[in-house]
Structure formats: structure tokens, C-alpha cells
Design a protein around this motif. Sequence first.
Motif, PDB file in Angstrom:
ATOM      1  N   ASP A 173     -11.187 -44.774 -19.961  1.00 14.83           N
ATOM      2  CA  ASP A 173     -10.720 -44.881 -18.574  1.00 14.83           C
ATOM      3  C   ASP A 173     -11.901 -44.900 -17.598  1.00 14.83           C
ATOM      4  OD1 ASP A 173      -8.032 -45.026 -19.176  1.00 14.83           O
ATOM      5  OD2 ASP A 173      -7.739 -42.854 -19.115  1.00 14.83           O
ATOM      6  N   ARG A 221      -5.333 -34.032 -16.856  1.00 20.33           N
ATOM      7  CA  ARG A 221      -4.858 -33.982 -18.237  1.00 20.33           C
ATOM      8  C   ARG A 221      -5.782 -34.840 -19.099  1.00 20.33           C
ATOM      9  NH1 ARG A 221       0.769 -34.565 -15.886  1.00 20.33           N
ATOM     10  NH2 ARG A 221       1.804 -32.562 -16.258  1.00 20.33           N
ATOM     11  N   ASN A 262      -9.670 -40.178 -10.734  1.00 21.84           N
ATOM     12  CA  ASN A 262      -8.362 -39.518 -10.791  1.00 21.84           C
ATOM     13  C   ASN A 262      -7.503 -39.940  -9.601  1.00 21.84           C
ATOM     14  OD1 ASN A 262      -6.193 -37.840 -11.110  1.00 21.84           O
ATOM     15  ND2 ASN A 262      -7.386 -35.968 -11.377  1.00 21.84           N
ATOM     16  N   ASP A 297      -6.479 -36.808 -22.960  1.00 21.03           N
ATOM     17  CA  ASP A 297      -6.002 -37.344 -24.237  1.00 21.03           C
ATOM     18  C   ASP A 297      -7.116 -37.112 -25.260  1.00 21.03           C
ATOM     19  OD1 ASP A 297      -5.494 -38.991 -26.449  1.00 21.03           O
ATOM     20  OD2 ASP A 297      -4.421 -40.459 -25.248  1.00 21.03           O
ATOM     21  N   PHE A 311      -1.958 -39.497 -10.732  1.00 17.64           N
ATOM     22  CA  PHE A 311      -0.685 -39.970 -11.284  1.00 17.64           C
ATOM     23  C   PHE A 311      -0.211 -39.078 -12.434  1.00 17.64           C
ATOM     24  CE2 PHE A 311      -2.233 -44.397  -9.924  1.00 17.64           C
ATOM     25  CZ  PHE A 311      -1.671 -44.254  -8.678  1.00 17.64           C
ATOM     26  N   GLU A 332      -1.595 -39.024 -15.448  1.00 17.69           N
ATOM     27  CA  GLU A 332      -1.842 -39.626 -16.753  1.00 17.69           C
ATOM     28  C   GLU A 332      -2.859 -38.799 -17.529  1.00 17.69           C
ATOM     29  OE1 GLU A 332      -4.726 -41.964 -14.021  1.00 17.69           O
ATOM     30  OE2 GLU A 332      -2.986 -40.646 -13.869  1.00 17.69           O
ATOM     31  N   ARG A 333      -2.819 -38.900 -18.852  1.00 14.51           N
ATOM     32  CA  ARG A 333      -3.827 -38.243 -19.679  1.00 14.51           C
ATOM     33  C   ARG A 333      -5.001 -39.205 -19.839  1.00 14.51           C
ATOM     34  NH1 ARG A 333       0.786 -36.035 -21.931  1.00 14.51           N
ATOM     35  NH2 ARG A 333       0.774 -33.772 -21.693  1.00 14.51           N
TER      36      ARG A 333
END
Length: 345
Positions: free
Chosen positions: A147, A294, A136, A296, A139, A141-142
Amino acid sequence: MKSFYKNKKVLITGSSGFVGSWLALALKEIGASVYGISLIPNTSPSLFKLLELENQIDQKYINICDNKNLDRAIQEISPEIVFHLAAQPLVRESYIKIIETFEVNVIGTLNVLESCKKIDKNINVICITTDKCYENNEFGERFKESDPLGGRDPYSASKACTEILTKSHALSFKKLKLCTARAGNIIGGGDWAKDRIITDIVNSIKNKKDIVIRNPKAIRPWQHVIDVVNGYLKLGEYNDHKKEAFNSFNFGPLEENEIDVKTLTKKFLANYQLNNLKIIIDKNENLPESNILRLDSSKSKQILEWEPILNIDNAIKETALWYENFYSNNNIYEFTVNQIKKYLS
């Protein structure tokens, strides 16, 4: 889903915990034969004890780091499906008990997998990790399942290790049907674990004291426990017949549920119409935690046909209703079952 789980032997490690208790009750309601392996509940009150689950499932109290007794228990149970939830689950606690955190979360998981591997059948194993297993960079981002994994604090790092371990085991031995599940910040009735925001809010309301919060601007993917349990159940069914050796899935909330700690606290108090309690910001130096998380969940939506249902207001409402019923001395077992039935219907 009911027809899939009916009469199946399902083992839950971490069965006496908050999420484990909800999952055990949901599985029982849809007809599974439920077995539990966990430590004795370490909170008072305890959801596991309130629901009297010890008398309703086949429960054994074993530390998953006790390889000998764990191995014996899993051989005796010979489960068809395993939901592995047992863990040291607290970020702040991981700074204090760093060795224990890695022992339980990494070596404990390996012990579970190795014990399952010895059984002469292709067991369906779902390892529950966390949304905090990602690298992490704050930023906002989801995170998608593809990732990079990482972890600034010991808890997050241990869960990233658990993800790597589980995938390695799946690809190396191909003996188990293996996948991992990464959920967000779970709320719901019956959570009394320390350092949890709902626990702190409920205790403050009960004791009529102002609420002290540590990280007011920290954004989290808040979601109700029933949404998450439903995702785990759908994943268990999918994992039973998937063709790939390994897969991982995110279970995050609706986008509107990604709010900061202070906003969540205000919403909870507003639900109770409590305007007299103040929110106090803890000015002490706190151990580092991520500021933004977050998820996705598009992969779960596409492949598992799972979607979160409860928005933040409904998630808070259902959580508050649970505690209201508990502190009003209503039949909390019946109320919890009805929340599950209402959702699944």
C-alpha cells in the motif's frame, strides 16, 4: 532460531528503549553476542536500567546523528546483524520537535546504513519503522506492505521517508541485506514513555487518580511486545538468506486486538478489578492523530511462518502482571526473563 543467533554479533540501535530492552534480553537468552548503541535512557524508571542491561551487553551511548562517533563504533563492533530501532518514536512529540524527528528518523537511519556499508561484509540489517508509515485515509482498511506510504503527522511522515530511504539504499548499492519491519501499537511491561496509554493507566493506578484519555474512539492494533520481538527475530533469520534486494513485513496482532483506546483502558482496569477509578475524556483540542489503524500480516504468516499468539486479554494480563511484580518489589529481571522463556517455549 536459537541455533541461528547463537554467538552471532548482533547490534541493536535504540537498545535502551522499551522494545530495544526486550529485544536485547531475548537475544541474550538465545545466546547472541549483543551490542547496543543508544541515548542514555530518558525515563524514570527505565526498563534498560531495571534489567541492568548496561552490564550484560556491550553498550555505547551515542546519538545516531553523531555520524563520526557512530561510524567509529559500528566499525569497531563489525556486527553480523543489526536491528535498527533508534528513533524519535512519539507522534505528539514530533509536532514539537519536527526537525529533530526528521533528523533522527531519516538522516540517523542513513548514517547507520552508511556506516554498515563501509564494513567488508554483507551485513544483515533490519530497519524497524511503524504501522503509521502508510497513507491513511481513515477507511479502516488493513494495510498491506504494497500500500502507498504517507503520513499526516511529522512522525508518520518521517517513518514513510525512512521506508523510502531504506529501499532506495538497498536497490542502489546492494551492499547490505536490507528489510523493514512495521509493527502495531506495542504494549508490555516496562514502558514509561510519555503519551503512551499504558504508561498513563499505570501511573493513574499507582497514584489512585482518575485516568484521562485523549482519543477514546481511536482504534489501534494492540499487541504484546513479546509477539513483536518474536517477529523481529524470525525476520532477522529470514533476511540473512533472502534472495531479493529488499523486502518489508507487517507484524500486526490478532484481529480481536483491534480495539479503541477506551475499551483497552476498561479492560486494563477490569484486570486489576479497579472499579473506583473513572475514565475522563480530555476535552482539550489535541494534535491530530489517525483514528483507525489496522495491519494485514498475511505476508509474515506465509513467508516467515510468524503468527501473533497473545489475544488482547492475555496481552493485557501479561502487561499487568509485569507492573504488579515491579511495584511489589519482586525480582523484575527474573520475571521478565521468565515471560520470554514461557513465550518462546
